[in-house]
Write an enzyme that holds these catalytic residues in place. Structure first.
Site, PDB file in Angstrom:
ATOM      1  N   GLU A   1       1.925  -5.659  10.459  1.00 38.92           N
ATOM      2  CA  GLU A   1       1.455  -4.276  10.619  1.00 38.92           C
ATOM      3  C   GLU A   1       2.417  -3.619  11.605  1.00 38.92           C
ATOM      4  O   GLU A   1       2.516  -4.040  12.756  1.00 38.92           O
ATOM      5  CB  GLU A   1       0.028  -4.257  11.153  1.00 38.92           C
ATOM      6  CG  GLU A   1      -0.991  -4.953  10.254  1.00 38.92           C
ATOM      7  CD  GLU A   1      -1.468  -4.063   9.110  1.00 38.92           C
ATOM      8  OE1 GLU A   1      -1.094  -2.870   9.092  1.00 38.92           O
ATOM      9  OE2 GLU A   1      -2.220  -4.551   8.248  1.00 38.92           O
TER      10      GLU A   1
ATOM     11  N   HIS B   1       3.014  -3.796   6.311  1.00 40.59           N
ATOM     12  CA  HIS B   1       1.945  -2.800   6.197  1.00 40.59           C
ATOM     13  C   HIS B   1       2.035  -1.819   7.357  1.00 40.59           C
ATOM     14  O   HIS B   1       2.952  -1.874   8.170  1.00 40.59           O
ATOM     15  CB  HIS B   1       0.585  -3.498   6.179  1.00 40.59           C
ATOM     16  CG  HIS B   1       0.314  -4.254   4.923  1.00 40.59           C
ATOM     17  ND1 HIS B   1      -0.540  -3.801   3.937  1.00 40.59           N
ATOM     18  CD2 HIS B   1       0.798  -5.442   4.470  1.00 40.59           C
ATOM     19  CE1 HIS B   1      -0.580  -4.669   2.944  1.00 40.59           C
ATOM     20  NE2 HIS B   1       0.234  -5.678   3.244  1.00 40.59           N
TER      21      HIS B   1
ATOM     22  N   HIS C   1       0.870  -1.173   0.000  1.00 43.89           N
ATOM     23  CA  HIS C   1       0.000   0.000   0.000  1.00 43.89           C
ATOM     24  C   HIS C   1       0.908   1.223   0.000  1.00 43.89           C
ATOM     25  O   HIS C   1       1.729   1.391   0.908  1.00 43.89           O
ATOM     26  CB  HIS C   1      -0.926  -0.009   1.212  1.00 43.89           C
ATOM     27  CG  HIS C   1      -1.966  -1.076   1.142  1.00 43.89           C
ATOM     28  ND1 HIS C   1      -2.416  -1.764   2.253  1.00 43.89           N
ATOM     29  CD2 HIS C   1      -2.655  -1.582   0.083  1.00 43.89           C
ATOM     30  CE1 HIS C   1      -3.334  -2.643   1.886  1.00 43.89           C
ATOM     31  NE2 HIS C   1      -3.493  -2.549   0.576  1.00 43.89           N
TER      32      HIS C   1
ATOM     33  N   GLU D   1       1.585   3.280   3.146  1.00 46.83           N
ATOM     34  CA  GLU D   1       2.079   2.575   4.331  1.00 46.83           C
ATOM     35  C   GLU D   1       3.575   2.371   4.131  1.00 46.83           C
ATOM     36  O   GLU D   1       4.002   1.411   3.505  1.00 46.83           O
ATOM     37  CB  GLU D   1       1.316   1.271   4.524  1.00 46.83           C
ATOM     38  CG  GLU D   1      -0.175   1.522   4.765  1.00 46.83           C
ATOM     39  CD  GLU D   1      -1.017   0.264   4.798  1.00 46.83           C
ATOM     40  OE1 GLU D   1      -0.432  -0.850   4.794  1.00 46.83           O
ATOM     41  OE2 GLU D   1      -2.255   0.387   4.823  1.00 46.83           O
TER      42      GLU D   1
END
Length: 457
Positions: A308, A216, A86, A89
């Site tokens: 993440e 991410h 992404h 990110e």
């Protein structure tokens, strides 16, 4: 320097000679220069290549680390990191650039841990899967407004919702019978995905990856498959149902390795949310379809988790050093996890390598296959297992294997030609896409390691 757990001290002490790096955000041209700089500093252990182009023509660069860059050495596992899927990110992108410089510098400084890692592992680092999206996000910079600006690629497509949906086929096969691994792609798959997705799919089909992490931002948690819920429920104020893979315990362990080596992920409370041990099943958090980590598991031999890494998708430049120090040990420990379970060669009676042989573990409904050079890798937790190798035209062979906590157990299979089947054998070719073939090294180091961990033949 921020306060960090004492577990970080050994690696920090080994790193005192590292050339200082600049903690800042890297636009595309700067990213490319940084990758070339690392390659030029460590040309004997790196290779810089690209796997394709983005919608706007930017190359998707990969930096490889190996003692024989560009070469697959049989019995040496392949592992990858993917960042910036992404575009907005961005921490993973910066961490992977820092990791690249760190591996190069520590190898030059004769850090024994890094020497061993690079000598025994082929590491591939893709800092940015979505360079077009990044440039859009970077033009805005670290700002809470425009939260999703740059997330998608230049065609406005979310790349983590763009892989062929193999979960539906697997869930059907689990209920009614059918393959549990290497699920086939639809004939028209290339026309159904974006250029960046297509490049990554072709990349992971060309190399026999064993382990992977996809980076991410927006939370701090290690997420493991499946991402898609069996109940087909999607994100809501309430958690959806847990959708475990047949390798659920292994995936949880991999996620915990990263979480507990991370500076604060394991604490659970981060970004206003709570995840016990700092890990979560993807579908239990929220269900998504056509994601990359599920695709890796269902179509290839690769076990991938999603990391993440930051509450802020685009953290301020001043935060990058703290984030690097908080992630560095976890990044190294996760790479080291590729050296667990079992591995070996699958051979015929004449000692020819067999490709595409299926390796099954009793009680785990997910098989892996031998690669084009005849070698296979099966990640497993410590324990005793019944393992079967089978190939078309050959009698299957089953052995009992004990896996310990320190290093993989080497288990070779020599299969006898079947007296009831006449299917032609598929032998491993000498060369594969994207790498040169190399015969197994007979160095004392690997011979001794094999003797220490060899299982029954």
């Amino acid at each position: 320097m921020p306060d960090l757990p004492s577990a970080f001290l050994p690696l920090l002490l080994l790193s005192k000679f590292v050339t200082p790096v600049t903690f800042r955000h890297h636009r595309y041209d700067d990213l490319v220069r940084t990758l070339y700089k690392v390659h030029n500093q460590c040309p004997d252990i790196t290779r810089l290549y690209n796997i394709g182009r983005s919608v706007k023509g930017r190359y998707l660069y990969v930096l490889e680390f190996s003692d024989y860059p560009g070469t697959h050495e049989p019995l040496e596992p392949e592992v990858k990191y993917v960042g910036n899927m992404h575009g907005n990110e961005v921490l993973g992108r910066e961490l992977l650039l820092q990791l690249s410089e760190f591996l190069c510098e520590e190898f030059r400084n004769r850090n024994q841990r890094i020497l061993r890692l690079i000598q025994d592992t082929r590491i591939h680092i893709l800092p940015s899967m979505n360079p077009d999206g990044y440039e859009v996000a970077a033009a805005q910079g670290p700002n809470t407004s425009g939260y999703l600006v740059g997330r998608n690629n230049a065609n406005g497509v979310d790349l983590n919702r763009n892989f062929p949906d193999l979960n539906t086929y697997f869930y059907y096969n689990s209920k009614y019978g059918g393959p549990n691994h290497h699920l086939p792609l639809p004939d028209n798959w290339k026309s159904q995905v974006e250029p960046e997705t297509r490049a990554v799919i072709q990349w992971i089909r060309s190399l026999n990856f064993v382990l992977s992490a996809n980076m991410h931002g927006g939370a701090v948690v290690a997420n493991y498959p499946y991402d898609k819920s069996l109940e087909h429920r999607f994100r809501s104020p309430h958690r959806t149902s847990n959708s475990p893979t047949p390798d659920d315990e292994l995936f949880q362990t991999l996620a915990k390795v990263y979480s507990y080596a991370h500076g604060w992920m394991h604490q659970g409370w981060n970004c206003g949310d709570y995840f016990p041990d700092g890990i979560t099943n993807g579908a239990s958090w929220y269900s998504l379809s056509k994601g990359m980590q599920d695709f890796n598991y269902l179509h290839t031999n690769c076990f991938e988790i999603t990391l993440e890494l930051s509450c802020n998708k685009f953290p301020r430049q001043e935060e990058l050093q703290r984030e690097w120090l908080g992630n560095r040990e976890a990044l190294i420990q996760f790479l080291e996890q590729v050296h667990q379970g079992i591995k070996g060669m699958v051979l015929d009676e004449n000692y020819n390598n067999l490709t595409g042989a299926v390796i099954s573990v009793t009680g785990i409904n997910h098989d892996v296959t031998s690669g084009e050079h005849g070698d296979y890798f099966r990640l497993l937790l410590p324990g005793t297992y019944s393992v079967t190798a089978k190939a078309s035209g050959y009698e299957p062979k089953t052995v009992t294997v004990t896996v310990g906590p320190a290093g993989p157990t080497l288990v070779d299979f020599q299969l006898k030609r079947s007296t009831t089947q006449v299917h032609p054998v598929q032998k491993a070719p000498g060369r594969g896409q994207g790498s040169r073939a190399k015969q197994p090294r007979t160095s004392r180091k690997k011979d001794q390691a094999a003797k220490r961990h060899r299982g029954p033949a």
